[in-house]
Design a protein around this motif. Structure first.
Motif, PDB file in Angstrom:
ATOM      1  N   ARG A  24       0.823  -1.217   0.000  1.00 44.28           N
ATOM      2  CA  ARG A  24       0.000   0.000   0.000  1.00 44.28           C
ATOM      3  C   ARG A  24       0.854   1.262   0.000  1.00 44.28           C
ATOM      4  N   ALA A  25       2.114   1.150   0.369  1.00 46.14           N
ATOM      5  CA  ALA A  25       2.979   2.332   0.393  1.00 46.14           C
ATOM      6  C   ALA A  25       3.295   2.812  -1.020  1.00 46.14           C
ATOM      7  N   LYS A  26       3.609   1.876  -1.939  1.00 46.73           N
ATOM      8  CA  LYS A  26       4.010   2.233  -3.304  1.00 46.73           C
ATOM      9  C   LYS A  26       3.069   1.701  -4.379  1.00 46.73           C
ATOM     10  N   LYS A  27       2.037   0.935  -3.963  1.00 46.75           N
ATOM     11  CA  LYS A  27       1.007   0.409  -4.869  1.00 46.75           C
ATOM     12  C   LYS A  27       1.514  -0.679  -5.814  1.00 46.75           C
ATOM     13  N   GLY A  28       2.693  -1.213  -5.555  1.00 42.97           N
ATOM     14  CA  GLY A  28       3.204  -2.303  -6.375  1.00 42.97           C
ATOM     15  C   GLY A  28       2.953  -3.641  -5.719  1.00 42.97           C
ATOM     16  N   THR A  29       3.593  -4.676  -6.238  1.00 43.67           N
ATOM     17  CA  THR A  29       3.466  -5.999  -5.654  1.00 43.67           C
ATOM     18  C   THR A  29       4.770  -6.770  -5.835  1.00 43.67           C
ATOM     19  N   TRP A  30       4.919  -7.827  -5.084  1.00 51.07           N
ATOM     20  CA  TRP A  30       6.114  -8.666  -5.118  1.00 51.07           C
ATOM     21  C   TRP A  30       5.850  -9.992  -5.826  1.00 51.07           C
ATOM     22  N   LEU A  31       4.566 -10.337  -6.010  1.00 46.44           N
ATOM     23  CA  LEU A  31       4.195 -11.609  -6.623  1.00 46.44           C
ATOM     24  C   LEU A  31       2.768 -11.509  -7.128  1.00 46.44           C
ATOM     25  N   GLY A  32       2.547 -11.928  -8.372  1.00 44.44           N
ATOM     26  CA  GLY A  32       1.191 -11.905  -8.899  1.00 44.44           C
ATOM     27  C   GLY A  32       1.038 -12.806 -10.101  1.00 44.44           C
ATOM     28  N   VAL A  33      -0.224 -13.062 -10.457  1.00 42.99           N
ATOM     29  CA  VAL A  33      -0.548 -13.928 -11.573  1.00 42.99           C
ATOM     30  C   VAL A  33      -1.847 -13.426 -12.202  1.00 42.99           C
ATOM     31  N   THR A  34      -2.031 -13.688 -13.486  1.00 44.64           N
ATOM     32  CA  THR A  34      -3.263 -13.304 -14.165  1.00 44.64           C
ATOM     33  C   THR A  34      -4.115 -14.541 -14.439  1.00 44.64           C
ATOM     34  N   GLN A  35      -5.345 -14.294 -14.838  1.00 43.83           N
ATOM     35  CA  GLN A  35      -6.240 -15.390 -15.173  1.00 43.83           C
ATOM     36  C   GLN A  35      -5.725 -16.196 -16.359  1.00 43.83           C
ATOM     37  N   SER A  36      -4.905 -15.588 -17.187  1.00 39.51           N
ATOM     38  CA  SER A  36      -4.322 -16.296 -18.331  1.00 39.51           C
ATOM     39  C   SER A  36      -2.973 -16.933 -18.008  1.00 39.51           C
ATOM     40  N   ALA A  37      -2.610 -16.949 -16.700  1.00 39.30           N
ATOM     41  CA  ALA A  37      -1.401 -17.625 -16.207  1.00 39.30           C
ATOM     42  C   ALA A  37      -0.105 -16.923 -16.580  1.00 39.30           C
ATOM     43  N   ALA A  38      -0.155 -15.614 -16.836  1.00 45.65           N
ATOM     44  CA  ALA A  38       1.082 -14.825 -16.823  1.00 45.65           C
ATOM     45  C   ALA A  38       1.417 -14.546 -15.366  1.00 45.65           C
ATOM     46  N   PHE A  39       2.700 -14.584 -15.017  1.00 38.24           N
ATOM     47  CA  PHE A  39       3.073 -14.439 -13.608  1.00 38.24           C
ATOM     48  C   PHE A  39       4.394 -13.694 -13.502  1.00 38.24           C
ATOM     49  N   ALA A  40       4.627 -13.154 -12.329  1.00 30.30           N
ATOM     50  CA  ALA A  40       5.890 -12.455 -12.077  1.00 30.30           C
ATOM     51  C   ALA A  40       6.139 -12.411 -10.580  1.00 30.30           C
ATOM     52  N   THR A  41       7.413 -12.418 -10.209  1.00 29.67           N
ATOM     53  CA  THR A  41       7.794 -12.266  -8.816  1.00 29.67           C
ATOM     54  C   THR A  41       9.133 -11.542  -8.742  1.00 29.67           C
ATOM     55  N   LEU A  42       9.389 -10.949  -7.591  1.00 25.72           N
ATOM     56  CA  LEU A  42      10.493 -10.002  -7.452  1.00 25.72           C
ATOM     57  C   LEU A  42      11.181 -10.180  -6.113  1.00 25.72           C
ATOM     58  N   LEU A  99      11.615 -12.561 -11.892  1.00 27.72           N
ATOM     59  CA  LEU A  99      11.210 -13.761 -12.617  1.00 27.72           C
ATOM     60  C   LEU A  99       9.852 -13.485 -13.247  1.00 27.72           C
ATOM     61  N   ILE A 100       9.743 -13.614 -14.554  1.00 29.84           N
ATOM     62  CA  ILE A 100       8.459 -13.427 -15.225  1.00 29.84           C
ATOM     63  C   ILE A 100       8.259 -14.527 -16.247  1.00 29.84           C
ATOM     64  N   GLY A 101       6.990 -14.861 -16.495  1.00 26.34           N
ATOM     65  CA  GLY A 101       6.733 -15.914 -17.449  1.00 26.34           C
ATOM     66  C   GLY A 101       5.260 -16.093 -17.734  1.00 26.34           C
ATOM     67  N   ASN A 102       4.980 -17.154 -18.483  1.00 25.42           N
ATOM     68  CA  ASN A 102       3.614 -17.574 -18.793  1.00 25.42           C
ATOM     69  C   ASN A 102       3.654 -19.100 -18.921  1.00 25.42           C
ATOM     70  N   SER A 103       2.628 -19.673 -19.501  1.00 23.87           N
ATOM     71  CA  SER A 103       2.585 -21.131 -19.571  1.00 23.87           C
ATOM     72  C   SER A 103       3.658 -21.719 -20.479  1.00 23.87           C
ATOM     73  N   GLN A 104       4.294 -20.870 -21.306  1.00 23.71           N
ATOM     74  CA  GLN A 104       5.263 -21.358 -22.283  1.00 23.71           C
ATOM     75  C   GLN A 104       6.717 -21.112 -21.912  1.00 23.71           C
ATOM     76  N   GLU A 105       6.995 -20.016 -21.212  1.00 22.59           N
ATOM     77  CA  GLU A 105       8.394 -19.664 -20.968  1.00 22.59           C
ATOM     78  C   GLU A 105       8.571 -18.938 -19.639  1.00 22.59           C
ATOM     79  N   LEU A 106       9.795 -19.041 -19.119  1.00 25.43           N
ATOM     80  CA  LEU A 106      10.171 -18.399 -17.866  1.00 25.43           C
ATOM     81  C   LEU A 106      11.485 -17.655 -18.078  1.00 25.43           C
TER      82      LEU A 106
END
Length: 249
Positions: A48-66, A117-124
């Motif tokens: 909530r301080a910077k409005k970002g995130t450290w880990l997330g995923v979308t309904q289409s299975a794109a994902f990222a973590t930091l 780290l970022i990716g989707n169902s095909q690549e990382l």
């Protein structure tokens, strides 16, 4: 988030198994993982301080973590930088963008030290802005803390070994994965990394589950993306009191 383990296309049922601990100041305001009202395709917790995130995923299975790169925190502490949490959020807002294209679009010097780290169902893909480096990861098991991916830090080496045992088991035991991330054991003094921080602080942060009066492991998260069927996301908050959320999509 300061520690994660990733199994990429090595499990018979899941293309991705991502297990992580987020370490943060206890007084930094945080929102529990949820589908975002303004971006309903994104599931993540939020700083909530910077409005970002450290880990997330979308309904289409794109994902990222930091994770933060600890040495850069000292070098750049006086410089004005963009929030690293936007690196994850911006990728999730454009899930059709390929990971490689997204990484090429970044001005790495605009951020304090990070691993991404970022990716989707095909690549990382993995990137950091310290070397800097950007590379597509092959199928395998990886460990990442606050240095380069698979750097032999105590909690990375020991945690990766335990994580690998769970991945190779005949049945994925989610409760055991969460349990392994609560390991409070500290590294021996001769196995501490040298990032410029006081040795006492290196010691505190050498555990998988970090504990101190003002700073520690706030959440443990697990993301499982199957080859077929529904993805699973589970988050356990440890502070200020235990809270668990779970999603299938």
């Amino acid at each position: 988030m300061c520690l994660c383990f990733v199994a990429w296309k090595v499990h018979p049922d899941y293309s991705l198994i991502l297990l992580s601990n987020r370490d943060e100041l206890y007084n930094r305001p945080t929102e529990t993982a949820q589908w975002l009202r303004e971006h309903p395709q994104i599931l993540c917790g939020r700083d909530r301080a910077k409005k970002g995130t450290w880990l997330g995923v979308t309904q289409s299975a794109a994902f990222a973590t930091l994770t933060n790169y600890r040495k850069r925190e000292i070098d750049d502490s006086s410089e004005e930088k963009k929030s690293r949490g936007t690196l994850v959020m911006d990728f999730l807002r454009a899930p059709q963008t390929s990971p490689n294209s997204y990484l090429k679009s970044l001005s790495l010097h605009n951020y304090s030290g990070f691993n991404l780290l970022i990716g989707n169902s095909q690549e990382l893909w993995y990137a950091n802005n310290m070397v800097p480096e950007r590379k597509k990861l092959r199928p395998g098991i990886y460990g990442l803390s606050n240095s380069r991916i698979d750097d032999p830090w105590f909690k990375v080496l020991r945690g990766k070994e335990v994580f690998s045992q769970h991945i190779q088991a005949s049945r994925l035991a989610i409760s055991s994965l969460f349990k392994m991330m609560k390991d409070p054991n500290l590294a021996p003094s001769d196995q501490l990394p040298k990032t410029g921080f006081p040795k006492s602080w290196e010691k505190i942060c050498s555990a998988r589950f970090v504990q101190s009066p003002q700073y520690g492991t706030r959440t443990t998260s697990l993301l499982c993306i199957p080859y077929k069927g529904k993805s699973q996301f589970k988050e356990l908050s440890h502070y200020p009191k235990p809270k668990e959320v779970s999603y299938e999509f």
